[in-house]
Design an enzyme around this catalytic site. Structure first.
Site, PDB file in Angstrom:
ATOM      1  N   CYS A 198       0.869  -1.183   0.000  1.00 35.59           N
ATOM      2  CA  CYS A 198       0.000   0.000   0.000  1.00 35.59           C
ATOM      3  C   CYS A 198       0.906   1.234   0.000  1.00 35.59           C
ATOM      4  CB  CYS A 198      -1.000  -0.010   1.162  1.00 35.59           C
ATOM      5  SG  CYS A 198      -0.304   0.227   2.809  1.00 35.59           S
TER       6      CYS A 198
ATOM      7  N   ASN B 284       2.390   1.525   4.303  1.00 32.94           N
ATOM      8  CA  ASN B 284       2.628   0.257   4.995  1.00 32.94           C
ATOM      9  C   ASN B 284       2.272   0.343   6.475  1.00 32.94           C
ATOM     10  OD1 ASN B 284       5.444  -1.973   5.631  1.00 32.94           O
ATOM     11  ND2 ASN B 284       3.371  -2.524   5.067  1.00 32.94           N
TER      12      ASN B 284
ATOM     13  N   CYS C 140      -1.514   0.828   7.227  1.00 37.65           N
ATOM     14  CA  CYS C 140      -2.963   0.595   7.323  1.00 37.65           C
ATOM     15  C   CYS C 140      -3.386  -0.672   6.578  1.00 37.65           C
ATOM     16  CB  CYS C 140      -3.750   1.791   6.783  1.00 37.65           C
ATOM     17  SG  CYS C 140      -3.551   3.309   7.716  1.00 37.65           S
ATOM     18  N   ARG C 141      -3.426  -0.578   5.264  1.00 42.46           N
ATOM     19  CA  ARG C 141      -3.973  -1.667   4.451  1.00 42.46           C
ATOM     20  C   ARG C 141      -3.042  -2.868   4.324  1.00 42.46           C
ATOM     21  NH1 ARG C 141      -5.195   1.951  -0.671  1.00 42.46           N
ATOM     22  NH2 ARG C 141      -3.259   2.853   0.100  1.00 42.46           N
ATOM     23  N   SER C 142      -1.811  -2.647   3.920  1.00 41.71           N
ATOM     24  CA  SER C 142      -0.934  -3.804   3.670  1.00 41.71           C
ATOM     25  C   SER C 142      -0.591  -4.599   4.936  1.00 41.71           C
ATOM     26  CB  SER C 142       0.315  -3.406   2.878  1.00 41.71           C
ATOM     27  OG  SER C 142       1.050  -2.405   3.509  1.00 41.71           O
TER      28      SER C 142
ATOM     29  N   ASP D 165      -8.032   3.796   1.133  1.00 39.51           N
ATOM     30  CA  ASP D 165      -7.104   4.071   2.227  1.00 39.51           C
ATOM     31  C   ASP D 165      -7.900   4.669   3.384  1.00 39.51           C
ATOM     32  OD1 ASP D 165      -5.062   4.819   3.943  1.00 39.51           O
ATOM     33  OD2 ASP D 165      -3.820   5.670   2.361  1.00 39.51           O
TER      34      ASP D 165
END
Length: 151
Positions: free
Chosen positions: A8, A11, A13-15, A122
């Protein structure tokens, strides 16, 4: 051993959520799952506390993960590279040295919605509900990825 990288922007939040989710669905004797960001904003930092909280709510601990930036050598290490959105895709694609490396890069939501290149939004600038939605989207996608990898 199959190696999968989740990517993401920062690195945090999402990933890291995707990393934790996919790890929880695969045998770590057969698979390595990691994550990275395309930007260098948060290198060395733990995931966003809201990502940690939503993961914990569902029994996953991602608090020990540390942000790092995607690098060209990741193409040498990883078999599959899943990106969260178009911007991540373009940033990773720009570092690919050839078609073989580029072929490793995929939109994670294409696992659920083939060929649509949908983004995992995001959640960073939003509220806690965005992290819940992100978790649910990634959980669905990671379930499909895990099933494909196991078969």
């Amino acid at each position: 051993m199959t190696k999968i990288l989740m990517v993401c922007l920062g690195n945090i939040c999402r990933s890291p959520l995707a990393e934790g989710l996919l790890r929880s669905k695969l045998d770590d004797d057969k698979f390595v799952v990691d994550s990275a960001g395309t930007a260098n904003y948060h290198i060395g930092k733990a995931p966003d506390e809201r990502s940690v909280a939503v993961a914990k709510k569902y029994g996953l601990d991602i608090s020990h993960l540390k942000a790092r930036q995607f690098k060209v050598s990741d193409f040498n290490v990883f078999d599959l590279i899943y990106v969260m959105d178009e911007s991540n895709y373009e940033n990773v694609k720009a570092l690919a040295r050839d078609e073989k490396e580029l072929a490793k890069v995929k939109f994670i939501l294409n696992e659920v919605y083939p060929n649509q290149n949908q983004a995992v939004p995001d959640p960073y600038y939003g509220g806690d509900d965005g992290f819940e939605q992100t978790y649910n989207m990634l959980n669905k996608a990671c379930a499909v990825v895990a099933e494909k990898l196991k078969s």
